[in-house]
Design a protein around this motif. Sequence first.
Motif, PDB file in Angstrom:
ATOM      1  N   VAL A 234      -1.605  -6.704   7.511  1.00 47.18           N
ATOM      2  CA  VAL A 234      -2.310  -7.663   8.366  1.00 47.18           C
ATOM      3  C   VAL A 234      -3.818  -7.606   8.120  1.00 47.18           C
ATOM      4  O   VAL A 234      -4.487  -8.639   7.983  1.00 47.18           O
ATOM      5  N   ARG A 235      -4.359  -6.396   8.058  1.00 45.03           N
ATOM      6  CA  ARG A 235      -5.810  -6.257   7.852  1.00 45.03           C
ATOM      7  C   ARG A 235      -6.250  -6.879   6.535  1.00 45.03           C
ATOM      8  O   ARG A 235      -7.229  -7.641   6.490  1.00 45.03           O
ATOM      9  N   LYS A 236      -5.513  -6.570   5.468  1.00 43.30           N
ATOM     10  CA  LYS A 236      -5.886  -7.107   4.162  1.00 43.30           C
ATOM     11  C   LYS A 236      -5.814  -8.630   4.144  1.00 43.30           C
ATOM     12  O   LYS A 236      -6.663  -9.293   3.556  1.00 43.30           O
ATOM     13  N   HIS A 237      -4.786  -9.167   4.803  1.00 44.09           N
ATOM     14  CA  HIS A 237      -4.662 -10.622   4.814  1.00 44.09           C
ATOM     15  C   HIS A 237      -5.823 -11.266   5.578  1.00 44.09           C
ATOM     16  O   HIS A 237      -6.429 -12.233   5.118  1.00 44.09           O
ATOM     17  N   LEU A 238      -6.155 -10.712   6.733  1.00 45.90           N
ATOM     18  CA  LEU A 238      -7.230 -11.289   7.531  1.00 45.90           C
ATOM     19  C   LEU A 238      -8.590 -11.108   6.850  1.00 45.90           C
ATOM     20  O   LEU A 238      -9.450 -11.998   6.911  1.00 45.90           O
TER      21      LEU A 238
ATOM     22  N   VAL B 151      -0.116  -2.637   9.617  1.00 41.99           N
ATOM     23  CA  VAL B 151      -1.532  -2.909   9.894  1.00 41.99           C
ATOM     24  C   VAL B 151      -2.310  -3.107   8.597  1.00 41.99           C
ATOM     25  O   VAL B 151      -3.243  -3.923   8.546  1.00 41.99           O
ATOM     26  N   GLU B 152      -1.936  -2.401   7.539  1.00 42.75           N
ATOM     27  CA  GLU B 152      -2.608  -2.604   6.258  1.00 42.75           C
ATOM     28  C   GLU B 152      -2.351  -4.009   5.733  1.00 42.75           C
ATOM     29  O   GLU B 152      -3.266  -4.681   5.231  1.00 42.75           O
TER      30      GLU B 152
ATOM     31  N   TYR C 175       4.837 -10.587   6.591  1.00 45.30           N
ATOM     32  CA  TYR C 175       4.889  -9.315   5.883  1.00 45.30           C
ATOM     33  C   TYR C 175       5.865  -8.353   6.570  1.00 45.30           C
ATOM     34  O   TYR C 175       5.550  -7.793   7.631  1.00 45.30           O
ATOM     35  N   PRO C 176       7.047  -8.122   5.981  1.00 43.22           N
ATOM     36  CA  PRO C 176       7.903  -7.042   6.479  1.00 43.22           C
ATOM     37  C   PRO C 176       7.392  -5.694   5.978  1.00 43.22           C
ATOM     38  O   PRO C 176       6.670  -5.629   4.974  1.00 43.22           O
ATOM     39  N   ALA C 177       7.773  -4.634   6.667  1.00 44.10           N
ATOM     40  CA  ALA C 177       7.357  -3.278   6.275  1.00 44.10           C
ATOM     41  C   ALA C 177       8.386  -2.688   5.324  1.00 44.10           C
ATOM     42  O   ALA C 177       9.053  -1.690   5.636  1.00 44.10           O
ATOM     43  N   SER C 178       8.531  -3.293   4.178  1.00 39.02           N
ATOM     44  CA  SER C 178       9.589  -2.925   3.242  1.00 39.02           C
ATOM     45  C   SER C 178       9.486  -1.462   2.831  1.00 39.02           C
ATOM     46  O   SER C 178       8.411  -0.979   2.455  1.00 39.02           O
TER      47      SER C 178
END
Length: 313
Positions: free
Chosen positions: A306-310, A303-304, A92-95
Amino acid sequence: MPDVVITEFMDEDAIREGLKGFDVLYDPKLVDREQDLMRALAEARAIIVRNRTQVRAPLLAAAPMLQVVGRLGVGLDNIDVAACKDRRIAVYPASGANDVSVAEYVIATAMLLLRGAYHATDRVTVGAWPRNDLMGREILGKRLGLVGFGAIAKETAKRAAALGMTVCAYDPFVPADSPAWSQPWGRAEPLGFDDLVASCDVISLHVPLTQETHSLIGREALARMRKDAILINAARGGVVDEAALAAALKEGRLGGAALDVFEEEPLSAARGEVFVGCPNLVLTPHIAGVTRESNVRVSWVTVENVRKHLMGA
């Protein structure tokens, strides 16, 4: 062992609030301690990096449980995306989060290099008054050439148009009849690469580093540029042939340049030697996209993701 490993700097409030409930190892200097990094990844499900951490075979082999890579930025040339895909690791890049910061850097640096008046402090403080030496140029009416016409280039063009510049761009992935060339601020003129580098007062690079773009701005392209042109690279190191650029500046074949990115990062003293004595040159340490504001935005987007994916895994 940590669930999330963060190897480079980011906003600490985003870590505390956005990754609450996860076991997080945050060490912004971990990127420089390879063995410690490899050990930390033994049970990690996520890693968050900027541009220096190399997410390639050795790192991936040390992280058998890795599920997601969060990139604090948009460039992915430090990440083996194909290898991640093979292992079903999301990237996930921070586009969009640092577009404004880069656009402001480009415009501010273009104005500084065109005006040429901001290196006189030492001379003025000892009684010199070099007014005639410092008669620079206005940005009004100048022609901006964008190599690449993605989101950051469009933000740059928006600001350039507001200052009275005309805008053209080269992007082989945007057809000449695409509506993307027409923006709320006006229209960017689509041009071929050769025509753009030969006709523009300011040339700003907005392309990723690929086989096709490596040394895109080399001896031939530099030779086609106007003698008073300004070149700005806040995209990726390696797109500009650094030795060829330094030679053009020293020989008076280019009006000025700014590099925020380099083929080797951090730039070593040995590699930096080529730039010694270059006139009207600005070198910055890959900071164009990093402001206090963008650091917060980039951190929260990451972080959003990463958090959502985990949480969904």
